[in-house]
Design an enzyme around this catalytic site. Structure first.
Site, PDB file in Angstrom:
ATOM      1  CB  SER A  87      -1.031  -0.149   1.298  1.00  0.00           C
ATOM      2  OG  SER A  87      -1.821   1.101   1.193  1.00  0.00           O
TER       3      SER A  87
ATOM      4  CD  GLU B 109      -9.548   2.974   8.260  1.00  0.00           C
ATOM      5  OE1 GLU B 109      -9.225   2.639   9.174  1.00  0.00           O
ATOM      6  OE2 GLU B 109      -8.712   2.997   7.143  1.00  0.00           O
TER       7      GLU B 109
ATOM      8  CG  ASN C 153      -6.894   6.421   6.098  1.00  0.00           C
ATOM      9  OD1 ASN C 153      -7.718   5.790   5.387  1.00  0.00           O
ATOM     10  ND2 ASN C 153      -5.996   5.553   6.892  1.00  0.00           N
TER      11      ASN C 153
HETATM   12  P1  NG1 Z   1      -2.798   1.340  12.174  1.00  0.00           P
HETATM   13  O1  NG1 Z   1      -1.314   1.482  11.890  1.00  0.00           O
HETATM   14  O2  NG1 Z   1      -3.517   0.032  12.696  1.00  0.00           O
HETATM   15  O3  NG1 Z   1      -3.150   2.557  12.817  1.00  0.00           O
HETATM   16  C1  NG1 Z   1      -3.276   2.203   9.567  1.00  0.00           C
HETATM   17  C2  NG1 Z   1      -4.178   3.352   9.329  1.00  0.00           C
HETATM   18  C3  NG1 Z   1      -5.475   2.598   9.059  1.00  0.00           C
HETATM   19  C4  NG1 Z   1      -5.365   1.634   7.980  1.00  0.00           C
HETATM   20  C5  NG1 Z   1      -4.265   0.558   8.099  1.00  0.00           C
HETATM   21  C6  NG1 Z   1      -4.259  -0.222   6.937  1.00  0.00           C
HETATM   22  C7  NG1 Z   1      -4.471   5.473  10.540  1.00  0.00           C
HETATM   23  C8  NG1 Z   1      -4.484   6.242  11.883  1.00  0.00           C
HETATM   24  N1  NG1 Z   1      -4.294   4.109  10.712  1.00  0.00           N
HETATM   25  O4  NG1 Z   1      -3.547   1.534  10.532  1.00  0.00           O
HETATM   26  O5  NG1 Z   1      -6.600   3.630   8.991  1.00  0.00           O
HETATM   27  O6  NG1 Z   1      -5.439   2.333   6.781  1.00  0.00           O
HETATM   28  O7  NG1 Z   1      -3.107   1.598   8.217  1.00  0.00           O
HETATM   29  O8  NG1 Z   1      -3.497   0.425   5.757  1.00  0.00           O
HETATM   30  O9  NG1 Z   1      -4.267   6.204   9.354  1.00  0.00           O
HETATM   31 ZN    ZN Z   2      -3.882   1.023   0.216  1.00  0.00          ZN
END
Ligand code: NG1
Ligand code: ZN
Length: 546
Positions: free
Chosen positions: A65, A383, A385
């Protein structure tokens, strides 16, 4: 027996690196690519076992990703097109961590199902990372070990394309990459044609400029643009990777959302223009505006605002559709739900509730949001993001089809029929398997034109509360245990009280911490009425967590 000796001979080629403890995490396994051959080999085995168990097509996506180009990873796609069922995650962990070939054989024989008459397929896709081809070989070897399963290399794809293909294969509809592009462009054109007055000739709609993160998404967007007629959508794609830029380096949705500065390749020539940014495997996207020539700061239009835009449009179409005519009632109670995480900006949650929508929070990670959203007739999840989609329930879609037929024969209000057609088109455009930047962008573009909204109008829906995110490196992140959709710390004792005391000092203060599921850190999130206060709150809580 034959299987056993084959396994012993191949397993020795993929030893588990010393000290490497892969963990399934928020979205599959991720690590520096050179550590991963053993993991991919074993996930090939898992994919094959899962395919046998479900007697369905399974997917394996090789990607990390938004992580740096030297990393890679793997996500498993279940028959519905969603992520691997959570009750198989512990098995994935055991398999990935099995210390010896004998352990591996034991784990496999505990799980293996008798094969049916027909071979089951495991589709393997990958993003553009240079480590992809060798990890693909390891995966194929793993799949080939399980009698009754067959590996199909589907080449370089976005993550959501693979999810879509797995889902389509199991619905026995046409499931090639071309079919994906065709479904998207047909439903997009349908939405454009249904815009009152026509969608093509709306004034003031400048082109959209997309940052492809130097990954797979930009390339695919170009294919879509070349191959199909996207009515009136003028599209420019930058950072496609062909110009020598590095994947996710100073580009991409993750960078734009976290740093809030222009990605490379963008600048003063883009002031005021509608821009969007994809992440490295195109399952996330955000929009942004470059507000001035003199600064590299951007105005971010994040996942929360994308969610809000989708929610407004869908709610409006539903109310047109459900409008009572001639005293006739409506025979379907459509439940709309909005799903966010604690990272959603507080202003967005307030805004959505003000619209009268039901909003629920789940823990971080699309698997949680998706599961919750699937409980509604229309479940909209994002989310902050930029990862999210809109799910339509089967019963609601059946009702909608029938309603559409009924409306097309009667002499009713044409707008009511158009509303039914628009909702049907949305359900075909937006990926039903997982968040998808390409289909999401097409839906945003269609809705903005429908509303005749500029990106500025959209961005002004509400004003984000100032927020700050920090990471704290700790010895053991699992020492922090949370509850209540990660908004409360239950372990270590006393920590939540300390966070509460700190947060209470700020007007509109909100703060939570949680262990990351993808990195070895504790994340801190803080919101307050000014940026300075959000920063201070985040810093002081970071000190508490340390
Ligand atoms: P983690 O590392 O568990 O916070 C991050 C993103 C998730 C999701 C995952 C998978 C934040 C705060 N957390 O997870 O929203 O996208 O990566 O890619 O952005
Ligand atoms: Zn991705």
């Amino acid at each position: 027996e034959e299987q056993r000796s084959l396994l012993l001979s191949t397993a020795s080629r993929f030893p588990l690196p010393q000290g490497f403890k892969p963990s399934y995490g928020t979205a599959g396994f991720r690590a520096e690519a050179s550590l991963l051959p053993s993991t991919l080999y074993r996930m090939g085995i898992l994919g094959a076992l899962r395919a046998l168990k479900t007697q369905s097509v399974i997917g394996i996506m090789i990607t990390a990703s938004h992580n740096q180009v030297s990393d890679n990873g793997v996500k498993i796609v279940d028959p519905t097109g969603g992520m691997l069922s959570q009750d198989w995650e512990p098995f994935a962990d055991s398999l990935a961590n099995a210390p010896t070939a004998d352990c591996l054989i034991q784990l496999i024989s505990d799980k293996i199902e008798r094969c049916g008459e027909k071979k089951v397929e495991v589709l393997v896709g990958r993003d553009t990372r240079p480590s992809g081809p060798s990890l693909l070989e390891a995966t194929k070897l793993g799949i080939g070990l399980i009698i009754g399963a067959v590996a199909i290399d589907v080449g370089i794809l976005t993550t959501p394309q693979l999810h879509w293909m797995v889902r389509a294969s199991n619905c026995s509809t046409r499931a090639a990459e071309f079919d994906y592009f065709e479904q998207l462009s047909m439903s997009f054109r349908c939405l454009m044609d249904l815009i009152p007055g026509g969608g093509e000739s709306i004034e003031g709609f400048h082109k959209l400029v997309v940052d492809g993160a130097n990954g797979v998404g930009g390339e695919k967007l170009l294919v879509l643009k070349e191959m199909l007629n996207l009515k009136g959508l003028e599209l420019e794609v930058r950072n496609t990777g062909s110009g020598g830029g590095v994947l996710n380096e100073g580009v991409g949705a993750d960078f734009v959302q976290k740093e809030k500065v222009v990605p490379s390749g963008f600048g003063s020539q883009d002031v005021g223009i509608r821009c969007a940014s994809l992440d490295g495997d195109a399952d996330r996207f955000v929009y942004f505006i470059v507000p001035s020539k003199n600064s590299d700061k951007i105005e971010l239009v994040d996942g929360d605002k994308i969610l809000s835009l989708f929610a407004i449009f869908i709610k409006e179409q539903l109310s047109i559709l459900m409008k009572k005519t001639d005293g006739a009632g409506n025979d379907y109670q459509c439940r709309i739900g909005v799903v966010q995480t604690a990272y959603a900006n507080g202003a967005s949650t307030d805004y959505l509730k003000q619209l009268g929508l039901e909003v629920v929070l789940t823990p971080t990670g699309v698997k949680h949001l998706h599961e919750k959203a699937a409980q509604y007739d229309i479940g909209i999840y994002f989310e902050a993001n930029g990862h999210g989609t809109v799910l339509f329930s089967e019963p609601f879609l059946h009702w909608l089809e029938a309603k559409n037929d009924e409306l097309s024969s009667g002499a009713q209000d044409p707008e009511q029929r158009n509303a039914a057609l628009r909702l049907l088109a949305v359900s075909k455009l937006i990926n039903q398997a997982i968040g998808d930047a390409i289909s999401g962008i097409l839906l945003v573009e269609a809705i903005l034109r429908h509303m005749k909204w500029s990106i500025h109008r959209w961005s002004e829906l509400y004003h984000d509360l100032p927020s700050k995110q920090l990471k704290v490196k700790v010895v053991d992140r699992t020492a922090v245990v949370t509850a209540n959709a990660e908004t409360e710390v239950v372990k270590p004792p006393g920590l939540q009280e300390a966070i509460n005391a700190e947060t209470a000092k700020y007007s509109k203060g909100r703060c939570f911490i949680r262990p990351s599921g993808t990195e070895d850190v504790i994340r801190v999130y803080a919101e307050a009425s000014t940026q300075d206060e959000a920063n201070t709150l985040a810093n002081s809580v970071a000190n508490l967590a340390d």
